[in-house]
Structures are given as C-alpha cells and as structure tokens.
Design an enzyme around this catalytic site. Structure first.
Site, PDB file in Angstrom:
ATOM      1  N   LYS A   1       0.810  -1.226   0.000  1.00 42.06           N
ATOM      2  CA  LYS A   1       0.000   0.000   0.000  1.00 42.06           C
ATOM      3  C   LYS A   1       0.843   1.276   0.000  1.00 42.06           C
ATOM      4  O   LYS A   1       0.436   2.309  -0.518  1.00 42.06           O
ATOM      5  CB  LYS A   1      -0.963  -0.007   1.174  1.00 42.06           C
ATOM      6  CG  LYS A   1      -2.022  -1.101   1.008  1.00 42.06           C
ATOM      7  CD  LYS A   1      -3.350  -0.678   1.568  1.00 42.06           C
ATOM      8  CE  LYS A   1      -4.447  -1.633   1.132  1.00 42.06           C
ATOM      9  NZ  LYS A   1      -4.331  -2.966   1.772  1.00 42.06           N
TER      10      LYS A   1
ATOM     11  N   GLU B   1      -9.762   6.692   3.477  1.00 37.98           N
ATOM     12  CA  GLU B   1     -10.637   5.708   4.120  1.00 37.98           C
ATOM     13  C   GLU B   1      -9.770   4.516   4.488  1.00 37.98           C
ATOM     14  O   GLU B   1      -8.720   4.315   3.896  1.00 37.98           O
ATOM     15  CB  GLU B   1     -11.732   5.253   3.148  1.00 37.98           C
ATOM     16  CG  GLU B   1     -11.327   4.113   2.188  1.00 37.98           C
ATOM     17  CD  GLU B   1     -10.242   4.459   1.180  1.00 37.98           C
ATOM     18  OE1 GLU B   1     -10.045   5.673   0.914  1.00 37.98           O
ATOM     19  OE2 GLU B   1      -9.566   3.539   0.671  1.00 37.98           O
TER      20      GLU B   1
ATOM     21  N   SER C   1       1.514  -9.928  -0.896  1.00 36.06           N
ATOM     22  CA  SER C   1       1.191  -8.501  -0.778  1.00 36.06           C
ATOM     23  C   SER C   1       1.556  -7.885   0.565  1.00 36.06           C
ATOM     24  O   SER C   1       1.807  -6.693   0.660  1.00 36.06           O
ATOM     25  CB  SER C   1      -0.301  -8.291  -1.055  1.00 36.06           C
ATOM     26  OG  SER C   1      -1.085  -9.133  -0.231  1.00 36.06           O
TER      27      SER C   1
HETATM   28  C1  PLP Z   1      -5.188  -3.997   1.517  1.00 31.77           C
HETATM   29  C2  PLP Z   1      -4.497  -5.249   1.266  1.00 31.77           C
HETATM   30  C3  PLP Z   1      -4.869  -6.110   0.207  1.00 31.77           C
HETATM   31  C4  PLP Z   1      -6.064  -5.860  -0.666  1.00 31.77           C
HETATM   32  O1  PLP Z   1      -6.024  -4.708  -1.439  1.00 31.77           O
HETATM   33  P1  PLP Z   1      -5.751  -4.716  -3.001  1.00 31.77           P
HETATM   34  O2  PLP Z   1      -6.065  -3.342  -3.420  1.00 31.77           O
HETATM   35  O3  PLP Z   1      -6.661  -5.735  -3.612  1.00 31.77           O
HETATM   36  O4  PLP Z   1      -4.325  -5.072  -3.211  1.00 31.77           O
HETATM   37  C5  PLP Z   1      -4.114  -7.242  -0.023  1.00 31.77           C
HETATM   38  N1  PLP Z   1      -3.061  -7.557   0.757  1.00 31.77           N
HETATM   39  C6  PLP Z   1      -2.673  -6.766   1.787  1.00 31.77           C
HETATM   40  C7  PLP Z   1      -1.500  -7.185   2.602  1.00 31.77           C
HETATM   41  C8  PLP Z   1      -3.368  -5.593   2.075  1.00 31.77           C
HETATM   42  O5  PLP Z   1      -2.985  -4.837   3.107  1.00 31.77           O
END
Ligand code: PLP
Length: 395
Positions: free
Chosen positions: A90, A112, A378
């Site tokens: 993010k 948000e 992610s």
């Molecule tokens: C917020 C988040 C997501 C989901 O958001 P996307 O916009 O779909 O990437 C996925 N993995 C993590 C670790 C997150 O913090």
C-alpha cells in the site's frame, strides 16, 4: 487486439467511469488533467523512485521458494511486498499520491481505511511530508483494529470512527467522499486501491506498476527472460494484483490468476467473492461488479481477511474477468489459513491473510514442471497474529 488498459473516457470495456456528485466535478477533473503530466515529469520520477528506494526499501526481492516449487511442481517465485516499510504494497500508492497532491498545491489529506493498513500507509506519508491527515474508519473496524488505530494516531493522524451502515469499509469510504465534497479546494483524497472514479483506478495501477517493472528486471536476471508463465495475486479492490500484472496485460503468454475471498464458501451467503457473485452497478463513483441484492442494496461482504472484504472490485479486474484475460478463483477462509500456516512452517515467512489467499490459489492450478510462476506476497502477517493464534494447532 483487445484493450485492457483504461481508454480515454476512463473505462475498461464497460466498467469504470466517474459517477460523482456535481460538487466533486472540479476536483476530479483537476486530478484527471494533472496526474499524467505530473507522473511523467522528471521531478516526480526522481522523488518517487528515490523514496521507493530509500524509504520503502525497494526493489522488493523476488524469492525462489524451494518448498513451494517442490510441492506444486513448478518454479515458484514470491514477490516480497511484505518486506516494504509498513508491511505491504500500500505504501507504493500513498507515496505517489502524496507527491501528486503536493504538486497540485493541496494542503490536507484524507483517506478511508478498513483494517487500517491503508490508513497507516497514508498516515505514514503524511508524517513524512508534514501534511495534516484525517482517516475515516468504520466503528466496527476501529474496535477490531486497535493497534492500527493507535499507530495512525501516533503518526499524527486524526482517526474518525464512522457509525453509519455496518460501520465498515464501505461506510468509511462514503464518509471520506462526504468530507471531500465539503473541502474540495485544499484536500486530496488518497484512495487505497484501484477503485473509485476515473482517474483513480488508473492512477493507483500506475503507481503500483513498480511491482511488475521490477519483476521484469528480476526475472531477466534469474531466468534470462522477462516474463513468467503465471502471475498470481489476491484481489480486494485489486491494487496489488494491478501492480503485478500491469506490464504483462498485453502479453498473452502470461496467464493471470486472481484470488478472491470465498469466505465460508461462495454459496454460504458469507463471502467477498465479488467477481463470482457480483452484478453490474455503481459504487463509490465507478461502474463495476458489485455484491448487491436485486434492488441494488449492497450485500455486506465477509472474509476472514479484513483487506479483502470489499463489496466491489476495481473496474480493470471486472473487465479482465469478463474478457477471460484473467482466471478468477475463489479461496475460502480455511484454505487461506492452511496456506498461511504452511508457508510459515516451511519457509519461515508469516504472510498477511490476504496474501494467503493467493498462496492457496496454487492448489487450484495444474502446472507443468517447466512453468515459471510469480506470486505476489502482498503483505506480512503481523496484523493478523490474533487470528492466527486463534487457529494455532488446527492446521
Ligand atoms: C489492503 C491489502 C490487500 C487488498 O487490497 P488490493 O487493493 O486488492 O491489493 C491485499 N493484501 C494486503 C497485505 C493488504 O494490506
């Protein structure tokens, strides 16, 4: 050739657009006119790349997982977004957006947040740039995610609990949009995923595209070719997936697998499998697939992972799914938990629950031994430890 990137009207096929109240028209048009020239400027490129390198810690490693490769019978690499500052992808987006906001002369930031990850990433860059920051968060999430609330406050942000609706992400987003309507001149709204009115989905996808740009370089070094056979990522709104696939959208040799949250099962009434269950509608300024009743009431999404329980999906992914460019698999809570515990024990990496959905998708694909697979991890699992402790010993 099919077009998978945004068109000049702000659409991906039939999805996207900017469905906004009149009062935001100027803000959104100003951003639409400004974002590409700013992003292409030398100064932005220099500042963005330097912060990604020195502050976030990029490039994030591309790690060949011996254990996953042996288990699934293909060469499986993990793109380690979990190693970024603040623990997920993010931060790539929030750094880029605050630079754009500053260039546009904005002096106040709003955001948000659901689980608080985007809120923390926004509060972090606001501390870095010394800009006041207000984060809207549903009251239910405020209670569930105390550590992230405290972190945001420690970073100097004001967290406003939202008590409308189910008091979760959708309601927090409504409230952030309301704030933006009241302060259109001085405020920039940092949206956390590839959702919202055009140009946000394109803007966020471009900022996250650093992920696939790095994959190209790293695969060339490791494999002598710049593309994999498969890319795998989880989708909430879709930003880590968008960043992972961005550079490969038009390369048919690269298969795209998106993992969405099946919750307790897509037929259980408790899931967030938007692409499987969604129908066309407009949410938060954008035409996309939505979980809704026949008369257009949004259905409350559910997933064990707070980052995936959004009732919509980015318009880019809605289009990739209907065009069959991406294969979308649903992953249930228990499958994600199993994959998370296995990665932890076998690789020494505790993944975010969201990322565990991408890991569990490996079970649903039939690989050939020579296949090269890149799966985006992610985020890291620190924020999910309470959930993991609850299930310890069961997987
Ligand atoms: C917020 C988040 C997501 C989901 O958001 P996307 O916009 O779909 O990437 C996925 N993995 C993590 C670790 C997150 O913090």
């Amino acid at each position: 050739m099919k077009q998978y990137s945004v068109d000049e009207r702000g659409y991906y096929g039939e999805f996207g657009g900017a469905y906004i109240p009149e009062i935001l028209h100027k803000c959104v048009t100003d951003l639409e006119k400004a974002y590409l020239p700013i992003m292409e400027s030398r100064q932005f490129q220099r500042d963005f790349n330097q912060l990604l390198h020195d502050y976030v810690g990029r490039p994030s490693p591309l790690y060949l997982s011996r254990q996953l490769s042996e288990h699934f019978g293909a060469k499986i690499y993990l793109k380690r977004e979990d190693l970024n500052h603040t623990g997920a992808h993010k931060i790539n987006n929030t750094i880029g957006q605050i630079l754009i906001a500053r260039e546009m002369g904005k002096t106040r930031i709003i955001a948000e947040t659901g689980a608080g990850q985007h809120g923390v990433a926004t509060a972090t860059v606001c501390a870095l740039m010394q800009m006041p920051c207000t984060v809207y968060m549903g009251e239910t999430d405020v209670k569930r995610q105390q550590v992230n609330v405290k972190k945001m406050e420690m970073l100097g942000a004001t967290v406003i609990p939202v008590t409308s609706g189910n008091m979760t992400l959708k309601d927090a987003t409504n409230e952030a949009i309301r704030d933006w309507c009241s302060h259109p001149a001085d405020t920039h709204y940092i949206i956390g995923s590839v959702v919202g009115p055009h140009p946000y989905p394109d803007l966020v996808a471009r900022l996250q595209s650093v992920i696939s740009k790095e994959i190209k370089v790293q695969l060339t070094e490791k494999e002598g070719r710049d593309f994999p056979d498969y890319l795998i990522a989880c989708v909430g709104g879709g930003s880590n997936a968008a960043g992972t696939i961005y550079e490969y959208l038009d390369n048919d040799k690269v298969k795209i697998i998106l993992a969405e949250a099946g919750g307790k099962g897509i037929d259980s009434g408790e899931s967030a499998a938007t692409i499987h269950l969604g129908t066309k509608g407009v949410l938060h300024g954008c035409k996309t697939l939505l979980m809704q009743t026949e008369d257009g009431q949004i259905t409350e999404p559910y997933s064990i992972s707070a980052g995936l329980d959004y009732p919509g999906i980015g318009p880019m992914h809605a289009n990739l799914a209907v065009q069959n460019r991406a294969q979308v698999v649903d992953v249930n809570d228990d499958e994600a938990l199993k994959a998370a515990f296995e990665l932890t024990r076998n690789e020494g990496i505790i993944p975010a629950l969201e990322s565990a959905h991408a890991l569990a998708a490996l079970e649903k694909v039939k690989f050939k031994p020579e296949d090269i697979v890149v799966l985006t991890l992610s985020g890291r699992g620190d924020k999910d430890l309470d959930t993991y402790f609850k299930y310890e010993g069961q997987y």
